[in-house]
Design an enzyme around this catalytic site. Structure first.
Site, mmCIF file in Angstrom:
data_model
loop_
_atom_site.group_PDB
_atom_site.id
_atom_site.type_symbol
_atom_site.label_atom_id
_atom_site.label_comp_id
_atom_site.label_asym_id
_atom_site.label_seq_id
_atom_site.Cartn_x
_atom_site.Cartn_y
_atom_site.Cartn_z
ATOM 1 N N ASP A 498 0.859 -1.194 0.000
ATOM 2 C CA ASP A 498 0.000 0.000 0.000
ATOM 3 C C ASP A 498 0.895 1.245 0.000
ATOM 4 O OD1 ASP A 498 -3.048 0.739 0.481
ATOM 5 O OD2 ASP A 498 -1.829 2.168 1.618
ATOM 6 N N GLU A 541 -4.582 2.266 -4.486
ATOM 7 C CA GLU A 541 -3.143 2.265 -4.280
ATOM 8 C C GLU A 541 -2.667 0.941 -3.686
ATOM 9 O OE1 GLU A 541 -4.838 4.205 -0.495
ATOM 10 O OE2 GLU A 541 -5.369 3.888 -2.576
#
Length: 619
Positions: A498, A541
């Site tokens: 992430d 993301e």
């Protein structure tokens, strides 16, 4: 060719004409440390010095081994591979007889390097694998350093033999180890990483790493090492049409080579200065550079450099209309052409066939076109890389132009009323060539259509923004690896990645900049992962990374490469450093579904973020 001081794709870095001699009393008064320093500035005199010192019977064993190692390295740099290998074999035998593990490994590495330079890749790969296994199984006090040294040399050999992903894996591992234990080796590894990026076509990243490597050099003390990087910067700058930068750094490399009478360094630099002159249509100037480089390459018996220069000489003489010179060169090149590399044959056949067509030598032109087409077909069968597809398009256009030119010549021949028999024979030959070319066009068109259909299939499995596998495809790949683990018990690590504070990036700089971050991050990770790894975008993301056969103790170093690549992303609009967090998990005996493993990886990611982000957690 890109030029490297430790090992070369086509040839060694330097060569010399004659050794300079000094008195034996001077040798005896010179310390080992002085010899090492002199090796960086004057390898010719250093070799002569070492040969004299090795004749001393009272020489301590440790100094004798170090001198033999330096001797082998210098012979390698200077192009004398047989002498380098013999010195390494002698050194290994002496080290082994006295149970000196470190020197035994270093001499084995020199032998592997010589095999690499001789283009014996299967034995080179086996040699490096055996050495790495031997070092990793040892308990030697310099184990970490020897692993770093082995991986750096092995990685460079992988680059020379086209295994770029494995090369990056090994070189980044070596870079991390050297940073912790031996910063003097850092610039060499950075330069080698640059070589790999150049080979993948990422020339701008290559230049970035070359310039970064220069930051670590004391260019006064390590002038020869710096000159190699100067050469590489010039060589890569040519590829991106930075002609002024190319000229500046190639001339720096040339000046240092001339200062130390390093003839092979002169040949490298002048040959590329010749290339620069050709790109600028300065063919007379190109001939001055190329003739000097050619003369040196002949003396050194370096066939690959000779071949490259011959193509450039041929091109220059054709442009200048030196017909007699062109014919002499063709007669020199053609007889041994089929023993050369495919790329060299293609370059020659393109130039020669066009020359014959321009000179109205139609049968010779068609003969060479047929060879070119056959070679192109063979190359297509061998590989399906983007480079070859570009070559197909390029050659297709060129061949179409030549077909039109030949047909135009046919009309001119008819106007000149050549005898009916000669005319019919010539028309038959030319018509056959046109049909042959048309057949090639149809073949290439069919293959292109097949590629397009494949491309549409891939689009359904690819994330549109970043070009990596989308959620559907990466989960499919992860499931396949999970099934393989259940069958074979081969280790696999699942990682969820992430980008830290990505929402803030979108809010502060806008979604357009956020998209750039996502694309650059995907490109960075793709360059780091191994060929058998899988990486895709799950959404937003968040990313999924599948790492089969990665030992637990190497996960942190793997993450550090991702972390470093992320921090190095060049996005002018963003001032702060971009970081990532990663959670990792491995299948356990009770796991029946991949989902269980991914849940643990997600928990590990949450823990990484709780602990301050910018880290990896494995549970």
């Amino acid at each position: 060719m890109v030029f490297n001081i430790n090992n070369r794709r086509t040839l060694p870095a330097f060569a010399f004409i004659a050794l300079l001699f000094m008195s034996a009393s001077v040798w005896a008064d010179t310390s080992l440390e002085q010899i090492k320093q002199q090796a960086n500035t004057n390898p010719v005199e250093t070799l002569s010095l070492i040969e004299q010192r090795l004749t001393l019977k009272t020489l301590p064993l440790s100094e004798r081994l170090e001198l033999m190692l330096i001797e082998s390295q210098l012979y390698s740099q200077l192009g004398y591979l047989d002498k380098s290998q013999q010195s390494a074999v002698n050194g290994e035998q002496l080290a082994s007889a006295h149970n000196n593990f470190r020197y035994e490994i270093e001499f084995k590495l020199m032998q592997a390097e010589a095999l690499s330079q001789m283009s014996d890749w299967p034995n080179t790969k086996k040699a490096y694998t055996d050495i790495l296994q031997q070092v990793e199984q040892s308990n030697h006090q310099d184990k970490t350093l020897l692993i770093a040294l082995t991986k750096s040399k092995y990685g460079l050999s992988c680059y020379y033999n086209g295994e770029n992903q494995l090369a990056l894996d090994l070189l980044f591992d070596a870079f991390e180890k050297y940073q912790a234990i031996d910063t003097e080796m850092v610039p060499t590894v950075l330069a080698n990483i640059a070589l790999v990026y150049d080979a993948t076509g990422d020339h701008h990243t290559a230049l970035k790493y070359f310039f970064k490597s220069l930051e670590y050099y004391d260019t006064d003390k390590l002038e020869l090492a710096a000159s190699v990087t100067y050469y590489n910067i010039g060589y890569v700058s040519l590829k991106v049409d930075k002609f002024k930068q190319a000229e500046t750094y190639l001339k720096k490399s040339e000046q240092i080579a001339r200062k130390h009478n390093i003839t092979q360094g002169i040949a490298f630099a002048t040959s590329q200065l010749g290339t620069l002159a050709i790109k600028q249509d300065k063919f007379e100037q190109a001939l001055i550079y190329l003739n000097e480089a050619y003369s040196i390459a002949i003396d050194l018996k370096n066939d690959r450099l000779v071949n490259r220069i011959l193509v450039q000489l041929l091109q220059s003489h054709i442009k200048l209309g030196n017909i007699a010179k062109v014919r002499n060169l063709i007669n020199q090149i053609i007889p041994d052409l089929n023993q050369s590399s495919d790329a060299y044959q293609v370059d020659v056949l393109k130039l020669v066939s066009k020359f014959h067509a321009d000179q109205n030598h139609y049968e010779q032109a068609i003969n060479h076109y047929q060879q070119l087409i056959a070679l192109l077909e063979e190359t297509i069968d061998k590989t399906n890389t983007e480079q070859i597809r570009d070559m197909q398009n390029q050659f297709s256009n060129q061949l179409r132009e030549q077909e039109n030119q030949i047909l135009k010549q046919q009309n001119e021949l008819q106007k000149l009323k050549i005898s009916e028999q000669q005319n019919q024979t010539l028309i038959f030959i030319l018509g056959s060539a046109a049909l042959l070319i048309a057949a090639v066009f149809m073949t290439l068109f069919w293959r292109r259509e097949k590629q397009v259909r494949h491309k549409f299939t891939q689009l359904a499995l690819t994330d549109e923004l970043t070009g990596v596998p989308n959620r559907r495809q990466i989960v499919k790949l992860a499931e396949a690896e999970f099934s393989r683990h259940q069958r074979t018990q081969v280790d696999v690590i699942y990682c969820i990645i992430d980008l830290d504070h990505f929402k803030n990036i979108n809010d502060t700089y806008g979604h357009d900049i956020g998209d750039i971050v996502l694309k650059k991050f995907a490109q960075s990770v793709k360059r780091i992962i191994r060929e058998h790894d899988s990486f895709g975008r799950v959404g937003g993301e968040e990313w999924l990374l599948v790492l089969p056969r990665l030992p637990d103790n190497e996960l942190t170093s793997f993450f550090m490469r991702i972390r470093e690549a992320c921090a190095a992303m060049d996005i002018p609009e963003i001032k702060e450093t971009i970081t990532v967090s990663m959670g990792a998990a491995k299948p356990e005996e009770h796991d029946r579904l991949l989902e269980s493993v991914l849940k643990r990886a997600d928990k590990a990611l949450y823990r990484a973020k709780e602990n301050g982000r910018d880290q990896v957690v494995l549970i």
